[in-house]
Write an enzyme that holds these catalytic residues in place. Structure first.
Site, PDB file in Angstrom:
ATOM      1  CE  LYS A  47     -13.224   5.683 -18.926  1.00  0.00           C
ATOM      2  NZ  LYS A  47     -13.602   6.990 -18.424  1.00  0.00           N
TER       3      LYS A  47
ATOM      4  CG  ASP B 202     -10.762  14.262 -16.482  1.00  0.00           C
ATOM      5  OD1 ASP B 202     -10.093  13.709 -17.371  1.00  0.00           O
ATOM      6  OD2 ASP B 202     -11.614  13.666 -15.803  1.00  0.00           O
TER       7      ASP B 202
ATOM      8  NE  ARG C 199      -3.419  -0.428   2.799  1.00  0.00           N
ATOM      9  CZ  ARG C 199      -2.994  -0.116   4.027  1.00  0.00           C
ATOM     10  NH1 ARG C 199      -2.552   1.101   4.293  1.00  0.00           N
ATOM     11  NH2 ARG C 199      -3.000  -1.010   4.992  1.00  0.00           N
TER      12      ARG C 199
END
Ligand SMILES: *Cc1c(COP(=O)(O)O)cnc(C)c1O
Length: 406
Positions: free
Chosen positions: A220, A195, A76
């Site tokens: 994407k 973005d 983590r």
């Protein structure tokens, strides 16, 4: 800021161009390791006989948020494979650093938490945004408060507790564009998040125009094959350090296999984006000249996304495509089409959705790498049919045929 940025050729370093970085960044040490393909490290933990050394590494991470030197103690904190993807994406975006997350939404969540952690809970944002980004900001799930405005209203909307200004350009799903440089100026000292999922660093590098934080749904174009979910934030090292601490504490880590696949995806990003953009521009031109289409949205920056409003029933078009896949998401090697009012932007309240230009007649298409003539043939057959042409007077409103809910 460099006023030549949009016209001069891109360089990440004085000597390496974007296409070169895409295949080499994050891999510079491989030859010295005797490797060609990057190693995939799936470890969740890292053995150590030196607890004092581990304690020092944990203290250093807690104090600075810098990537740990040597083995990362626990998965983590950091992962070497994901680290290669982060290094490469930062090179492509021209930032110091990048921090990867389990998804684009996990990445945005970490940014909002990082700002809220210093008491700056207010966000100024421009619609449209990706539907779930709009929802995350507007629903107050993270205790943030949002003021929606148009780009011209940003300076006036900023308050003493504003921690972030957020825009998406070209925006999902209308492809509306924001002048990043003008908006960055209006932000003053408040960080501007862009973005950049749709344009990718191949077409636009927001930090060159004054943005401080660049967000990607890596699901994407960065991944590019529809088989990996991830998100990433490219930014300066100071903010990256805070993001790593948030990621460590909240757990939205990217799986190392996803990190591996995203690094692999970056190597073909420039070729994929340029080839698909060429087809998208061609299709946008043909649709503009087509009497069955009321309006085409294609951004000046280019790209492989386009959207268009039909005179006929948009649900019929979705039901009729054969080569193009009717599915949400975008940026894959194959073409996808969807109806934003029903799917990607369903979670945005109807009034807000329509006011931001997401018409009920709008279809959004992600153009892939198929031959453009095959795509055109499929679009043409899907668009033909009853009531495809405009009525003689004005177009009647499209009846919503889906129940409320996502
Ligand atoms: C898909 C998308 C997101 C969200 O990313 P996920 O990886 O699905 O969490 C954010 N912004 C834009 C522009 C998107 O298209």
């Amino acid at each position: 800021m460099d006023t030549e940025a949009s016209t001069t050729p891109w360089t990440a370093s004085p000597s390496r161009a974007l296409a070169t970085e895409a295949v080499h960044a994050g891999r510079d040490d491989l030859a010295s390791l005797g490797l060609h393909a990057p190693p995939l490290d799936l470890s969740t933990t890292y053995p150590s006989y030196d607890s004092r050394g581990e304690a020092e590494r944990i203290d250093a991470f807690a104090a600075t948020g810098a990537r740990p030197e040597g083995p990362p103690v626990y998965a983590r904190l950091d992962n070497p494979t994901t680290g290669r993807f982060e290094t490469a994406l930062a090179r492509l975006e021209g930032t110091d650093s990048a921090v990867a997350f389990a998804s684009g939404m996990a990445a945005l969540t970490a940014v909002l938490l990082a700002r809220a952690s210093v008491g700056l809970r207010h966000v100024v944002a421009v619609r449209p945004l990706y539907g779930c980004s709009d929802h995350l900001l507007g629903a107050g799930l993270l205790g943030t408060e949002v003021t929606w405005t148009d780009p011209a209203g940003i300076a006036d909307a900023i308050r003493p507790d504003t921690g972030l200004v957020m825009v998406e350009t070209p925006a999902n799903p209308t492809l509306a564009e924001v002048d990043i440089r003008a908006v960055a100026h209006a932000c003053g000292s408040v960080p501007l998040l862009v973005d950049n999922t749709f344009a990718t660093p191949v077409l636009q590098r927001p930090v060159e125009h004054g943005a401080r934080i660049v967000l990607h749904s890596a699901t994407k174009y960065l991944g590019g094959h529809g088989d990996v979910m991830g998100g990433v934030v490219a930014c300066d090292e100071e903010f990256a350090a805070t993001l790593r601490q948030v990621r460590f504490a909240t757990g939205g880590v990217l799986h190392p296999l996803a990190g591996y696949l995203l690094l692999r995806g970056l190597s073909t990003l420039p070729v994929r984006v340029r080839a698909a953009s060429q087809s998208a521009a061609e299709l946008a031109g043909r649709l503009t000249a087509d009497p069955r289409i009321a309006r085409v949205h294609y951004p000046r920056v280019g790209g492989a996304m386009l959207s268009f409003e039909v005179y006929g029933d948009p649900h019929r078009v979705i039901a009729s495509v054969r080569l193009i896949t009717p599915a949400v998401s975008l940026g894959s090697v194959d073409s996808l089409i969807q109806h934003p009012a029903s799917i990607s932007h369903r979670i945005v309240a109807e009034g807000d959705r329509r006011a931001s230009g997401v018409s009920d007649r709008l279809l959004r298409m992600s153009v892939g790498l198929e031959d453009v003539e095959d795509l055109w043939a499929d679009l043409c057959q899907a668009l033909s049919g009853p009531s495809a042409l405009p009525p003689r007077t004005t177009a009647a409103p499209v009846r919503e045929s889906r129940p409320v809910g996502l």
